[in-house]
Design a protein around this motif. Structure first.
Motif, PDB file in Angstrom:
ATOM      1  N   LEU A 178       0.837  -1.204   0.000  1.00 18.92           N
ATOM      2  CA  LEU A 178       0.000   0.000   0.000  1.00 18.92           C
ATOM      3  C   LEU A 178       0.873   1.255   0.000  1.00 18.92           C
ATOM      4  N   GLU A 179       1.946   1.223   0.802  1.00 21.17           N
ATOM      5  CA  GLU A 179       2.845   2.390   0.841  1.00 21.17           C
ATOM      6  C   GLU A 179       3.456   2.658  -0.526  1.00 21.17           C
ATOM      7  N   ALA A 232       0.616   3.627  -3.209  1.00 22.09           N
ATOM      8  CA  ALA A 232       0.006   4.939  -2.988  1.00 22.09           C
ATOM      9  C   ALA A 232       1.028   6.020  -3.303  1.00 22.09           C
ATOM     10  N   ASP A 233       2.267   5.802  -2.851  1.00 14.93           N
ATOM     11  CA  ASP A 233       3.328   6.750  -3.173  1.00 14.93           C
ATOM     12  C   ASP A 233       3.448   6.911  -4.686  1.00 14.93           C
ATOM     13  N   ALA A 276       1.131   6.691  -6.832  1.00 12.96           N
ATOM     14  CA  ALA A 276      -0.066   7.280  -7.440  1.00 12.96           C
ATOM     15  C   ALA A 276      -0.243   8.742  -7.083  1.00 12.96           C
ATOM     16  N   LYS A 277       0.578   9.259  -6.166  1.00 12.20           N
ATOM     17  CA  LYS A 277       0.255  10.577  -5.611  1.00 12.20           C
ATOM     18  C   LYS A 277       0.518  11.731  -6.559  1.00 12.20           C
ATOM     19  N   TYR A 278       1.194  11.476  -7.668  1.00 11.42           N
ATOM     20  CA  TYR A 278       1.457  12.590  -8.588  1.00 11.42           C
ATOM     21  C   TYR A 278       0.274  12.855  -9.514  1.00 11.42           C
ATOM     22  N   ILE A 312      -8.131  14.267   0.267  1.00 12.38           N
ATOM     23  CA  ILE A 312      -8.100  12.817   0.134  1.00 12.38           C
ATOM     24  C   ILE A 312      -9.541  12.349   0.070  1.00 12.38           C
ATOM     25  N   LEU A 360     -10.495   9.691  -2.469  1.00 10.61           N
ATOM     26  CA  LEU A 360     -10.561   8.332  -2.991  1.00 10.61           C
ATOM     27  C   LEU A 360      -9.322   7.560  -2.552  1.00 10.61           C
ATOM     28  N   LEU A 361      -9.445   6.258  -2.498  1.00 12.79           N
ATOM     29  CA  LEU A 361      -8.252   5.421  -2.362  1.00 12.79           C
ATOM     30  C   LEU A 361      -7.568   5.464  -3.725  1.00 12.79           C
ATOM     31  N   LYS A 362      -6.470   6.206  -3.786  1.00 11.24           N
ATOM     32  CA  LYS A 362      -5.796   6.434  -5.066  1.00 11.24           C
ATOM     33  C   LYS A 362      -4.532   5.582  -5.090  1.00 11.24           C
ATOM     34  N   LEU A 400      -9.210  -3.633   0.217  1.00 13.94           N
ATOM     35  CA  LEU A 400      -8.855  -2.327   0.794  1.00 13.94           C
ATOM     36  C   LEU A 400      -9.954  -1.304   0.535  1.00 13.94           C
ATOM     37  N   ILE A 429     -13.199   6.999   2.729  1.00 12.88           N
ATOM     38  CA  ILE A 429     -13.088   7.349   1.301  1.00 12.88           C
ATOM     39  C   ILE A 429     -14.461   7.367   0.615  1.00 12.88           C
ATOM     40  N   GLU A 430     -14.492   8.008  -0.562  1.00 14.58           N
ATOM     41  CA  GLU A 430     -15.676   8.007  -1.418  1.00 14.58           C
ATOM     42  C   GLU A 430     -15.658   6.842  -2.408  1.00 14.58           C
ATOM     43  N   TYR A 453      -1.579   4.666   4.339  1.00 13.97           N
ATOM     44  CA  TYR A 453      -2.013   5.311   3.094  1.00 13.97           C
ATOM     45  C   TYR A 453      -1.822   6.825   3.178  1.00 13.97           C
ATOM     46  N   SER A 455       1.687   7.922   2.798  1.00  9.46           N
ATOM     47  CA  SER A 455       2.278   7.712   1.482  1.00  9.46           C
ATOM     48  C   SER A 455       1.687   8.604   0.400  1.00  9.46           C
ATOM     49  N   ILE A 456       0.464   9.041   0.580  1.00  8.63           N
ATOM     50  CA  ILE A 456      -0.167   9.856  -0.466  1.00  8.63           C
ATOM     51  C   ILE A 456       0.257  11.328  -0.338  1.00  8.63           C
TER      52      ILE A 456
END
Lengths: 450, 292
Positions: A7-8, A11-12, A14-16, A55, A57-59, A94, A104-105, B209, B212-213
């Motif tokens: 997950l780390e 997610a890292d 996807a954050k861009y 934050i 969505l689970l991105k 998840l 999350i939505e 999460y 990390s985000i």
């Protein structure tokens, strides 16, 4: 690898992607179903990170392994970042567990390209399919699509998702050739055009169904819905995209013209601007120095002027000045160059003129139009509406106010609106822009409200 | 002067009282709406009561009715007097355009209350955090502790009912609690903070999460706080990370800027990549459209 570590990493990775919207889905909820989930309201930001981003969505990426070599991207094949890959069940689990705790939505799922576009797209779609068909999940799903994937797969993605998107990344093919050699602007726009047709068809269907007085849509499971309504196949209600700012040399004019074209010809819901920021795996082909964050903010403001304030893209920049003014918001910068439009009389001027007054937002323009039917507006009325008086005064006429002629014509007007110089003197050893104190207006970054 | 006691009462009681006062033509400055008991003793004090038989019909626009119901959830002690003044002006003074007059001080005040309550409802929808506490037959059970700014539990409950139909849940607050069992919503009196559920093991993954985000290269603490004010942090499991994420961000960015640039690796042998190149045969791909 443990789930938490995956997950780390994913997610890292996807954050861009700046997109976070969870609004604009068709109205549906979990009543009468066996699971959870609802969409169709304004969209909810369930938390905020210290980068000011919502934050919602689970991105995550399904995997950050990637065949492509996009130099601005931490996941490119030349990067030494640690790779990970979720199973379909892990992402589904998840999403549901986070959703049921109201974190999350819904899910925003993207992926590095592995094997081929179709193979990757199939994996992404199978997550959405499982959420919808096995778990009767009715929350928000945003799927990133690959323009080179087969239309049948993109159509399937659109069936399960509320929103689908393809990132255009850079506004010109020249930029892509240099930094993202596998990407192709024409293919991306072709896919966007095809998706637009599908979205339009879906809207038409919804309209004709609601015309028959039925509100079946959204209250039944997607599978059931299709059976009941015969040919009516659900499809995502919108598409969006993202462009990087400052990774190549494109000036703001080029970014805004591309955005304008995407809004007009492809009916995109949103174009996100993502200021290129340093990544832990820098590429030799990229500038070390990121653009100032305020540039991204100005682009969002300009984007708002195009969509809600009736501005034409050519009014905001010129061949001589292809970049937006970093020191002034784009509406004020436009007004200072077009003083013949002003002063505007708040008691008489039509909506489209009021919308051009610096300091008047869409909501206050509506309030003014409504209030002036019953009263003659004075400055005290505008104060009550919390209009920023210092900003509007030189540009308006009210029942008890007429701006001084020389004030409006004076060259010193621009100087009056510049930020105080002390803010610009703060310099650190490296990357000073990153650490500049935030101007108050930066707080609304990415909403763009002016 | 008429004195009306409103402590612990809500919109419906106010509405009945207002009807009665209007029927008797009591002007707004002739009524004192009291929320604190004891100030005036008991002499001549009326208690608003839902059971009172309203003896007059008052027509107000539907939009005002909705706004008033929302504003009534605000904790401001002035809301009852404000609502009565507006009803008076709408009905007795026949100020028909009043609601559209956004610059009128009473309408501004009403708008202010309505927006504060709506924002609070929105934040409750966003910041409630459920914790799993067990199972009832095949239904999962979740409980949340939340502290809303205004008295919004009833206004906010429908959203949770529609979204979380398939699970049992309770939201506990100091004012009032709401429970869903799959068939109906139930409201019970407020409880103390000590009734809050124990942490849920999923919170560790949620914090992973959140950590990390976050992008340390774009620190904007004020932007975060304007949307997620500190008063909510106590009930957000992820909020305990905020301090350390901010503290570490500068060092993390300096490491990125100091990192050695990675060389470009050669293209792997892959049929799909080869096919992509063939699709743009005949030199480099060029711009579609008129943008350059």
């Amino acid at each position: 690898m443990e789930l938490e570590r995956k997950l780390e990493i994913l997610a890292d990775a996807a954050k861009y992607d700046a997109s976070c919207a969870s609004s604009g889905g068709a109205r549906k909820d979990s009543r009468g179903g066996k699971g959870v989930g609802s969409t169709g309201g304004a969209g909810i930001c369930h938390s905020y990170a210290p980068d000011g981003r919502c934050i919602s969505l689970l991105k995550v990426l399904l995997t950050n392994a990637c065949l492509y070599d996009c130099h601005y991207c931490i996941n490119r094949r030349s990067s030494n970042v640690q790779r990970a890959r979720f199973t379909v069940e892990e992402v589904v689990g998840l999403t549901l567990e986070f959703y049921k705790r109201n974190y999350i939505e819904g899910l925003f799922l993207s992926s590095g390209i592995i094997q081929s576009a179709d193979h990757t797209m199939e994996l992404v779609v199978s997550v959405a399919r499982q959420l919808r068909e096995v778990h009767d999940f009715r929350g928000y799903i945003h799927l990133k699509t690959i323009p080179e994937a087969s239309p049948a797969l993109i159509e399937l993605a659109g069936k399960y998702a509320d929103r689908i998107s393809i990132n255009i990344e850079l506004p010109t093919q020249k930029g892509l050739n240099a930094l993202a050699p596998e990407k192709n602007l024409e293919r991306t726009q072709d896919a966007m055009g095809w998706i637009r047709e599908k979205i339009d068809e879906g809207r038409e269907r919804r309209r004709s169904q609601s015309g028959r007085g039925g509100s079946l849509e959204g209250t039944l499971a997607p599978g059931l819905e299709r059976k009941k309504l015969g040919k009516a196949v659900p499809f995502a209600t919108g598409q969006s995209t993202q462009m990087l700012v400052g990774a190549d040399s494109s000036p703001d004019a080029v970014l805004l013209e591309r955005a304008d074209l995407l809004y007009r010809d492809y009916r995109l819901r949103r174009v996100y601007y993502s200021g290129f920021s340093p990544i832990p795996e820098p590429s030799v082909r990229l500038p070390v120095k990121p653009p100032p964050l305020v540039r991204e903010h100005r682009l969002y403001q300009a984007d708002w002027l195009l969509r809600f304030y009736g501005f034409d893209v050519r009014e905001l920049t010129s061949p001589e000045q292809p970049d937006l003014d970093l020191q002034l918001d784009p509406k004020l910068a436009w007004a200072l160059k077009n003083r013949a439009w002003f002063p505007a009389d708040v008691n008489r001027a039509p909506r489209e003129v009021l919308l051009r007054v610096p300091g008047l937002g869409v909501r206050n323009v509506e309030r003014i139009l409504s209030a002036r039917r019953t009263t003659r507006l004075r400055l005290a009325d505008l104060v009550r509406l919390r209009v920023p008086m210092r900003k509007v005064l030189p540009f308006i006429v009210a029942a008890d106010h007429h701006p001084a002629k020389q004030g409006l014509d004076s060259e010193s007007l621009r100087a009056r609106f510049l930020p105080p110089p002390k803010q610009l003197e703060l310099v650190f050893e490296r990357g000073p822009e990153l650490w500049l104190p935030e101007p108050a207006e930066l707080e609304t970054a990415r909403s763009g409200e002016i | 002067m008429r004195v009306v006691r409103m402590e612990g009462l809500g919109f419906d009681e106010w509405r009945n009282m207002a009807r009665e006062l209007l029927a008797e033509a009591v002007p707004p400055d002739g009524v004192l709406w009291m929320e604190e008991p004891g100030l005036f003793g008991q002499n001549g004090v009326e208690v608003a009561d839902q059971a009172r038989e309203p003896n007059g019909k008052v027509r107000v626009p539907a939009t005002f009715f909705d706004q008033a119901k929302t504003a009534a959830a605000h904790r401001s002690p002035e809301r009852w007097g404000l609502l009565y003044r507006i009803v008076w002006r709408l009905s007795r003074s026949e100020e028909r355009g009043l609601l559209g007059c956004a610059t009128d001080p009473d309408i501004r005040a009403l708008d202010h209350l309505v927006r504060a309550v709506r924002r609070d409802i929105h934040k409750m929808h966003a910041f409630v955090r459920f914790r799993r506490v067990g199972m009832r037959e095949d239904r999962e059970q979740y409980v949340s502790w939340f502290e809303p700014e205004h008295r919004i539990v009833r206004l906010a409950a429908g959203f949770f009912q529609k979204r979380f139909t398939g699970m049992d849940w309770s939201i506990l607050t100091p004012d009032e609690c709401v429970h869903w069992d799959g068939t109906r919503l139930q409201f019970t009196p407020g409880v103390e903070r000590s009734a809050a559920p124990e942490p849920d093991e999923l919170e560790e993954l949620w914090r992973a999460y959140y950590r990390s985000i976050f992008n340390p290269a774009r620190l904007k603490v004020k932007a975060m706080q304007s949307e997620m004010p500190k008063k909510y942090w106590a009930n957000l499991p992820e909020a305990e990370l905020i301090g350390e994420l901010i503290a570490q961000s500068r060092g993390r960015v300096e490491d990125m800027l100091a990192a050695e640039e990675r060389p470009v690796k050669p293209e792997p042998r892959n049929a799909y990549l080869k096919s992509l190149r063939e699709r743009t045969e005949g030199g480099e791909a060029t711009d579609p459209g008129d943008v350059s």
